[in-house]
Design a protein around this motif. Sequence first.
Motif, PDB file in Angstrom:
ATOM      1  N   UNK A 167       0.511 -16.410  -3.190  1.00  0.00           N
ATOM      2  CA  UNK A 167       0.534 -17.646  -3.665  1.00  0.00           C
ATOM      3  C   UNK A 167      -0.770 -18.467  -3.092  1.00  0.00           C
ATOM      4  N   UNK A 168      -1.318 -18.142  -2.051  1.00  0.00           N
ATOM      5  CA  UNK A 168      -2.608 -18.750  -1.633  1.00  0.00           C
ATOM      6  C   UNK A 168      -3.581 -17.584  -1.097  1.00  0.00           C
ATOM      7  N   UNK A 169      -3.451 -16.440  -1.658  1.00  0.00           N
ATOM      8  CA  UNK A 169      -4.384 -15.311  -0.973  1.00  0.00           C
ATOM      9  C   UNK A 169      -4.607 -14.392  -1.901  1.00  0.00           C
ATOM     10  N   UNK A 170      -5.710 -13.649  -1.731  1.00  0.00           N
ATOM     11  CA  UNK A 170      -6.024 -12.420  -2.742  1.00  0.00           C
ATOM     12  C   UNK A 170      -5.641 -11.309  -2.036  1.00  0.00           C
ATOM     13  N   UNK A 171      -5.126 -10.226  -2.956  1.00  0.00           N
ATOM     14  CA  UNK A 171      -4.644  -9.169  -2.622  1.00  0.00           C
ATOM     15  C   UNK A 171      -5.559  -7.868  -2.576  1.00  0.00           C
ATOM     16  N   UNK A 172      -5.512  -6.878  -1.870  1.00  0.00           N
ATOM     17  CA  UNK A 172      -6.400  -5.591  -1.668  1.00  0.00           C
ATOM     18  C   UNK A 172      -5.391  -4.459  -1.712  1.00  0.00           C
ATOM     19  N   UNK A 173      -5.445  -3.469  -2.211  1.00  0.00           N
ATOM     20  CA  UNK A 173      -4.805  -2.078  -1.848  1.00  0.00           C
ATOM     21  C   UNK A 173      -5.955  -1.090  -1.414  1.00  0.00           C
ATOM     22  N   UNK A 174      -5.528  -0.175  -0.725  1.00  0.00           N
ATOM     23  CA  UNK A 174      -6.137   1.085  -0.472  1.00  0.00           C
ATOM     24  C   UNK A 174      -5.643   2.276  -0.853  1.00  0.00           C
ATOM     25  N   UNK A 175      -6.262   3.365  -1.591  1.00  0.00           N
ATOM     26  CA  UNK A 175      -5.734   4.369  -1.882  1.00  0.00           C
ATOM     27  C   UNK A 175      -6.717   5.766  -1.797  1.00  0.00           C
ATOM     28  N   UNK A 211     -18.445  -7.038   3.250  1.00  0.00           N
ATOM     29  CA  UNK A 211     -17.992  -6.261   4.445  1.00  0.00           C
ATOM     30  C   UNK A 211     -17.798  -4.924   4.071  1.00  0.00           C
ATOM     31  N   UNK A 212     -16.909  -4.772   3.228  1.00  0.00           N
ATOM     32  CA  UNK A 212     -16.167  -3.177   2.812  1.00  0.00           C
ATOM     33  C   UNK A 212     -17.565  -2.374   2.342  1.00  0.00           C
ATOM     34  N   UNK A 213     -18.399  -3.024   1.697  1.00  0.00           N
ATOM     35  CA  UNK A 213     -19.442  -2.439   0.974  1.00  0.00           C
ATOM     36  C   UNK A 213     -20.487  -1.744   2.129  1.00  0.00           C
ATOM     37  N   UNK A 214     -20.830  -2.861   2.959  1.00  0.00           N
ATOM     38  CA  UNK A 214     -21.497  -2.598   4.119  1.00  0.00           C
ATOM     39  C   UNK A 214     -21.158  -1.822   5.037  1.00  0.00           C
ATOM     40  N   UNK A 215     -19.758  -1.698   5.234  1.00  0.00           N
ATOM     41  CA  UNK A 215     -19.457  -0.437   6.116  1.00  0.00           C
ATOM     42  C   UNK A 215     -19.166   0.845   5.303  1.00  0.00           C
ATOM     43  N   UNK A 216     -19.476   0.955   4.000  1.00  0.00           N
ATOM     44  CA  UNK A 216     -19.725   2.105   3.413  1.00  0.00           C
ATOM     45  C   UNK A 216     -18.391   2.523   2.807  1.00  0.00           C
ATOM     46  N   UNK A 217     -17.414   1.738   2.687  1.00  0.00           N
ATOM     47  CA  UNK A 217     -16.009   2.116   1.787  1.00  0.00           C
ATOM     48  C   UNK A 217     -16.565   2.017   0.631  1.00  0.00           C
ATOM     49  N   UNK A 218     -15.662   2.841  -0.177  1.00  0.00           N
ATOM     50  CA  UNK A 218     -15.801   2.519  -1.785  1.00  0.00           C
ATOM     51  C   UNK A 218     -15.068   1.443  -2.320  1.00  0.00           C
ATOM     52  N   UNK A 219     -15.672   0.657  -2.916  1.00  0.00           N
ATOM     53  CA  UNK A 219     -14.931  -0.787  -3.320  1.00  0.00           C
ATOM     54  C   UNK A 219     -14.943  -1.098  -4.570  1.00  0.00           C
ATOM     55  N   UNK A 220     -13.828  -1.175  -5.334  1.00  0.00           N
ATOM     56  CA  UNK A 220     -13.499  -1.309  -6.819  1.00  0.00           C
ATOM     57  C   UNK A 220     -12.769  -2.407  -7.069  1.00  0.00           C
ATOM     58  N   UNK A 221     -13.446  -3.299  -8.232  1.00  0.00           N
ATOM     59  CA  UNK A 221     -12.727  -4.516  -8.612  1.00  0.00           C
ATOM     60  C   UNK A 221     -12.054  -4.033 -10.134  1.00  0.00           C
ATOM     61  N   UNK A 222     -10.653  -3.303  -9.985  1.00  0.00           N
ATOM     62  CA  UNK A 222     -10.123  -2.927 -11.156  1.00  0.00           C
ATOM     63  C   UNK A 222      -8.545  -3.563 -11.195  1.00  0.00           C
ATOM     64  N   UNK A 257       4.390   1.903   7.242  1.00  0.00           N
ATOM     65  CA  UNK A 257       5.011   0.686   7.719  1.00  0.00           C
ATOM     66  C   UNK A 257       4.613  -0.271   8.749  1.00  0.00           C
ATOM     67  N   UNK A 258       3.059   0.409   8.859  1.00  0.00           N
ATOM     68  CA  UNK A 258       2.392  -0.598  10.069  1.00  0.00           C
ATOM     69  C   UNK A 258       1.127  -0.904   9.531  1.00  0.00           C
ATOM     70  N   UNK A 259       0.470  -1.956  10.046  1.00  0.00           N
ATOM     71  CA  UNK A 259      -0.987  -2.326   9.363  1.00  0.00           C
ATOM     72  C   UNK A 259      -1.939  -1.238   9.356  1.00  0.00           C
ATOM     73  N   UNK A 260      -2.802  -0.828   8.296  1.00  0.00           N
ATOM     74  CA  UNK A 260      -3.488   0.249   8.367  1.00  0.00           C
ATOM     75  C   UNK A 260      -4.815   0.370   8.827  1.00  0.00           C
ATOM     76  N   UNK A 261      -5.424   1.316   9.151  1.00  0.00           N
ATOM     77  CA  UNK A 261      -6.675   1.690   9.891  1.00  0.00           C
ATOM     78  C   UNK A 261      -7.775   0.863   9.130  1.00  0.00           C
ATOM     79  N   UNK A 262      -7.722   1.057   7.941  1.00  0.00           N
ATOM     80  CA  UNK A 262      -8.850   0.219   7.220  1.00  0.00           C
ATOM     81  C   UNK A 262      -8.625  -1.330   7.324  1.00  0.00           C
ATOM     82  N   UNK A 263      -7.741  -1.519   6.946  1.00  0.00           N
ATOM     83  CA  UNK A 263      -7.124  -2.943   7.051  1.00  0.00           C
ATOM     84  C   UNK A 263      -7.668  -3.575   8.426  1.00  0.00           C
TER      85      UNK A 263
END
Length: 287
Positions: free
Chosen positions: A184-192, A217-228, A264-270
């Motif tokens: 409602x007032x936030x953007x969403x990200x998923x990790x797979x 930040x994600x790109x800087x930290x070396x994660x693969x980051x996609x807008x799809x 069911x717990x906050x993830x490591x990458x998050x």
Amino acid sequence: QWIYLSGEYVDKSEAVVSVYDHGFLYGDGVFEGIRVYDGNIFKLEEHLNRLYDSAKSIMLHIPYEKEELEQIIAETVRKNQLETAYIRVVVSRGAGNLGLDPTSCIEPRVVVIAEALALFPKELYERGVRLASASSRRNRPDILPPQVKSLNYLNNILVKMEANQAGVDEALMLNDQGYVTEGSADNIFIVKNGTIYTPPVYLGALEGITRNAIIDLAEEKGYEMKQEPFTRHDVYVADEVFLTGTAAEVIAVVEVDQRQVGDGKPGVITSHLLSEFRKITTTDGVQ
Ligand code: PLP
């Protein structure tokens, strides 16, 4: 508490606008929510760029240069002696006739409110939030572009009410084709499988300042980051899900439509991105 109201700093009790203001009558205006961390206004330039772009898109003239408004915002924070705060900037079409036509609105109203921030409870970050997808859909980009942060937030309010009714913390908003857009007032990200995904804004999301900071930040930290584009199914089977926003910062999602996310717990990458984000909030700001 001092509020900036079109040229003056007035006490909160005197900060009132006309009932003929088209912001009030029709939601005709634009706004921004900005945060202050340890006296630094976070990403002020980006917020002002978005505000002026939103105003341009709806042909609303902001009667100040960006630099002037920047000064006004900084002064409002200073006058209220705030170190940690939430700022709301509102520019409305101003008072006019009762008709829809904005040509009778001669003077746009500019309001800046800065107040001590009610932080999200710490336990929400530790436990994560629960989402439910809403039946109300994000308006189509060709009708009113979701990139315009306008005073028309009915879409978002309706999905928030649906989340309340479902007894969860936040809503998942889809577009008219069923693709996931945002909360409602936030953007969403998923990790797979180690890759981070967020929907492209053209699907119907606001181009969040926090979203963009997290992509960088994600790109800087070396994660693969996609807008799809992705669907609810992808969210259900993701390893991690999180939301980003000025108010929420980065917050883990642990349940979506009664499906548990990951374990069911906050993830490591998050958690990693949240801690990296917190490092930049106080160093990337305007003092
Ligand atoms: N999406 C919507 C609809 C919003 O209103 C907001 C809040 O501003 C966001 C996303 C998150 O954007 P930002 O990170 O710029 O606060």
